[in-house]
Design an enzyme around this catalytic site. Structure first.
Site, PDB file in Angstrom:
ATOM      1  CB  CYS A 186       0.608 -14.281 -51.267  1.00 10.22           C
ATOM      2  SG  CYS A 186       1.660 -15.694 -51.157  1.00 10.22           S
ATOM      3  CD  GLN A 237     -27.145 -22.881 -50.264  1.00  9.32           C
ATOM      4  OE1 GLN A 237     -27.316 -22.568 -49.018  1.00  9.32           O
ATOM      5  NE2 GLN A 237     -27.100 -24.319 -50.811  1.00  9.32           N
ATOM      6  CB  CYS A 274       5.071 -12.815 -52.157  1.00  7.27           C
ATOM      7  SG  CYS A 274       3.662 -13.306 -53.128  1.00  7.27           S
ATOM      8  CD  GLU A 327     -20.684  -9.036 -59.122  1.00  8.97           C
ATOM      9  OE1 GLU A 327     -20.976  -9.107 -58.032  1.00  8.97           O
ATOM     10  OE2 GLU A 327     -19.485  -9.637 -59.647  1.00  8.97           O
ATOM     11  CG  ASN A 335     -15.335 -11.825 -59.877  1.00 12.18           C
ATOM     12  OD1 ASN A 335     -16.454 -11.338 -60.614  1.00 12.18           O
ATOM     13  ND2 ASN A 335     -15.776 -11.840 -58.438  1.00 12.18           N
ATOM     14  CD  GLU A 336     -16.313  -8.198 -56.527  1.00 14.38           C
ATOM     15  OE1 GLU A 336     -16.147  -8.962 -55.412  1.00 14.38           O
ATOM     16  OE2 GLU A 336     -17.310  -7.418 -56.288  1.00 14.38           O
TER      17      GLU A 336
HETATM   18  C1  GLA Z   1     -19.194  -9.977 -55.298  1.00 17.52           C
HETATM   19  C2  GLA Z   1     -18.851 -10.968 -56.397  1.00 17.52           C
HETATM   20  C3  GLA Z   1     -19.883 -11.856 -56.771  1.00 17.52           C
HETATM   21  C4  GLA Z   1     -20.625 -12.121 -55.786  1.00 17.52           C
HETATM   22  C5  GLA Z   1     -21.323 -10.927 -55.038  1.00 17.52           C
HETATM   23  C6  GLA Z   1     -22.270 -11.607 -53.792  1.00 17.52           C
HETATM   24  O1  GLA Z   1     -19.579  -8.728 -55.994  1.00 17.52           O
HETATM   25  O2  GLA Z   1     -18.217 -10.481 -57.577  1.00 17.52           O
HETATM   26  O3  GLA Z   1     -19.185 -13.045 -57.487  1.00 17.52           O
HETATM   27  O4  GLA Z   1     -19.957 -13.029 -54.777  1.00 17.52           O
HETATM   28  O5  GLA Z   1     -20.410 -10.290 -54.630  1.00 17.52           O
HETATM   29  O6  GLA Z   1     -21.784 -11.985 -52.982  1.00 17.52           O
HETATM   30 ZN    ZN Z   2       3.130 -15.474 -52.781  1.00 23.84          ZN
END
Ligand code: GLA
Ligand code: ZN
Length: 657
Positions: free
Chosen positions: A148, A343, A153, A294, A141-142
């Protein structure tokens, strides 16, 4: 066409799943993204896998016609991983490891983390390979965090440098380590550069390249495994628009298409030209249509939240991306979570889970998308103009902007917005692209200019291309040393100018510029000025009442059968850029927009398969009336379009030629 939501069944009681799936189906939502943070739910202790809950969730969704994109869950390591293998946690610059408990906290060279990542990826791929409704995968994810500074590293960085430079002599030369007596005598002496005011810019540039490569390698390890089990299923990743810590062209290479996360709704409503530009970049990473993984669904924020998208805005944000090539769209998130850091990052449903206004708007949009799908099949944006988008220049400017306000994206956006206002689509391409397929190349702030790239730009103009570039272009070579040449270096003949000196303009001081046709008018130069001597170029705008009276600030030069434009300052007034781009458009014979646009109305066109689809997007809160050419069909009403159309506030029209 796939339209859907990011869904977290693991956050809700099982009894709710059926209601969720039914509400999705009723809204025309036919895909969800699942499990990107659910590693510990699938591997509660090392080597013991529990996929039954996800099997059940997939089955409930499948029964309602909802497909799924599964994620490799490596963006959050399980607590047991940090406990058993503390070296998997990234080390910060202060020598302490990140404390487990957030996300994106792993070291990318840790052997343990790489093995564990491969193991969960293989276990998931094997387990779900026959699930009937898995249509795609998202890696992690992203990507992009964290950096690091651990010893592993450091050792890998040294190895990477050895492979790149071969000998220490070459490394010492490439980094200019004669300066401050920084010669290194063994590979082991090379430190990890920490980005600060005294670090060596050449070392920092390689460190950024290395960090980018580490992420690409980590993803590649996963992709290789996924393809064994899912040879025909797409693999994507959720990119972040103009986020630029990684070379996104490289990250996109192993994927079938790019996806990205689009959150343009923050302060007051505004013309979202930056989101348009990011969509164009995301399309440009692979030169093909992309997805939104997203999409803004409600107010966002981790502590305090921002504005609620006003009625019509959720739909407008989504349509803008459709207009720029997003063939799949997923709203983040389905239902607002009652626990944890997000939240207040609101989904289509609130905490109460009721299908209210935001859900209804998404449902309307999804319904329209399904009706539009056959018309959009085989179409994409086909531009005659390309922007060079160069990560290495972005990095180099980050370490040393030259003048304090120099910001790559701000520079790019000044020119981009002029095309946007004129209703002309553009592409984004890497510096390695074949320029000859474009009528004009725009290269703002092309700070790192290797000789080979300068030669290619020169040949492009010589053979009829139109090039526009601007201040701080060509200052550095590929190892981030200053070229030992008078600026603009190898582009001097193309641009017909010499820049022997230059200066920063402090604070809010501005100097008057007098433009001549086609830039007739008075403008304000701020932040920076090249001291330009024309060597054949004609002056389009010049400084007045300045220490160098009549010094050119913007020039145009015929070279070979093409033309080179140069802007040696930053101009405050958008009208300057509008006039410049209007002139460039005529010079380059780029087709004008087919529709005259009121302020705040965007036009984007998708073409292909003999079709041409025009999107009109009203970013303002007022009704806007737009005159149309004859012969268009309004695809949202199914009726022939009149010679004018009125767009409601945040309204959208989709017209077929
Ligand atoms: C990012 C992440 C999600 C979520 C959104 C909103 O885009 O990929 O998991 O955290 O931000 O904060
Ligand atoms: Zn490292």
């Amino acid at each position: 066409m796939y339209v859907g939501v990011d869904y977290y069944p693991e956050h809700w009681p099982r009894e709710r799943w059926e209601t969720d799936a039914r509400l999705m189906q009723e809204a025309g939502l036919n895909v969800v993204r699942l499990a990107e943070f659910a590693w510990v739910m699938m591997e509660p202790e090392e080597g013991r896998f529990t996929f039954d809950w996800l099997d059940d969730a997939l089955a409930v969704l499948h029964a309602r016609g909802v497909s799924a994109i599964l994620c490799t869950p490596t963006a959050v390591m399980p607590a047991w991983c940090a406990r058993k293998y503390p070296e998997t946690l990234a080390m910060q610059t202060n020598g302490q490891r990140i404390v487990w408990g957030v996300r994106k906290n792993n070291c990318f060279t840790s052997g343990a983390y790489r093995l564990l990542s491969e193991r969960i990826t293989r276990a998931m791929a094997e387990h779900f390979q026959h699930a009937p409704n898995v249509i795609g995968w998202q890696t992690d994810n992203e990507f992009g965090h964290p950096v690091c500074y651990c010893d592993t590293c450091r050792a890998e960085f040294q190895d990477w440098l050895r492979a790149r430079y071969g000998t220490l002599e070459e490394l010492n030369r490439a980094w200019g380590l004669h300066f401050w007596g920084h010669y290194v005598g063994t590979w082991g002496e090379i430190p990890l550069p920490v980005a600060n005011e005294s670090a060596n810019p050449s070392a920092l540039l390689d460190w950024q390249r290395f960090y980018s490569w580490l992420n690409v390698r980590f993803q590649r390890d996963q992709v290789r495994i996924l393809r064994e089990y899912f040879p025909d299923t797409f693999i994507t990743h959720n990119f972040m628009g103009f986020f630029s810590d990684l070379n996104y062209y490289d990250l996109a290479e192993d994927l079938d298409h790019v996806s990205w996360d689009n959150y343009p709704v923050w302060g007051a409503p505004r013309v979202m030209s930056d989101a348009a530009a990011m969509g164009d970049l995301m399309r440009g990473l692979k030169g093909k249509n992309y997805w939104i993984m997203e999409e803004t669904a409600g107010p966002g924020g981790w502590g305090s939240f921002g504005r609620n998208p006003w009625p019509g805005e959720i739909r407008l944000v989504a349509y803008q991306q459709l207009a720029h090539g997003a063939d799949g769209q997923i709203w983040f998130r389905w239902r607002t979570c009652t626990a944890g850091r997000e939240q207040y990052w609101h989904g289509l449903l609130g905490h109460d889970g009721k299908p209210l206004r935001r859900y209804q708007e998404a449902a309307r949009t999804a319904g329209e998308y399904h009706a539009l799908a056959p018309h959009l099949e085989g179409t994409t944006v086909r531009a005659e103009v390309a922007f060079i988008y160069d990560y290495e220049s972005i990095w180099a400017l980050r370490f040393q902007p030259g003048f304090a306000e120099n910001n790559y994206h701000a520079a790019l956006q000044r020119y981009y917005d002029a095309f946007f206002r004129a209703g002309i689509n553009v592409d984004f391409v890497p510096p390695t692209a074949d320029f000859s397929t474009y009528k004009a190349i725009i290269a703002p702030d092309l700070h790192i200019l290797p000789d080979a790239l300068a030669e290619r730009l020169r040949a492009y103009v010589e053979h009829g291309g139109v090039l526009l570039t601007d201040c701080r272009t060509g200052v550095k070579d590929e190892t981030n040393l200053c070229h030992a040449r008078t600026l603009p270096g190898l582009l001097a003949e193309v641009l017909g100018i010499a820049i022997e000196e230059y200066e920063s303009i402090a604070g809010d001081v501005g100097f008057t510029l007098h433009g001549r046709a086609p830039l007739a008018g008075q403008f304000t130069a701020v932040h920076y000025a090249d001291w330009i001597t024309p060597r054949g170029a004609e002056t389009l705008a010049a400084f007045k009442e300045w220490h160098l009276p009549d010094a050119p600030a913007a020039t145009r030069h015929h070279f070979g059968t093409g033309v080179g434009y140069y802007v040696g300052t930053v101009v405050k007034e958008p009208a300057f850029y509008d006039a410049l781009i209007a002139d460039l458009r005529i010079t380059a014979r780029v087709a004008p927009a087919e529709i005259a646009l009121p302020d705040g109305v965007e036009l984007s066109v998708r073409k292909g398969d003999g079709k041409e689809i025009l999107f009109l997007l009203n970013h303002t809160q007022q009704e806007q009336t737009v005159s149309l050419p004859a012969g268009l069909t309004n695809l949202l009403t199914g009726q022939p379009a009149n010679r004018s159309i009125t767009l409601e506030r945040f309204g959208v029209a989709v017209l077929r030629k």
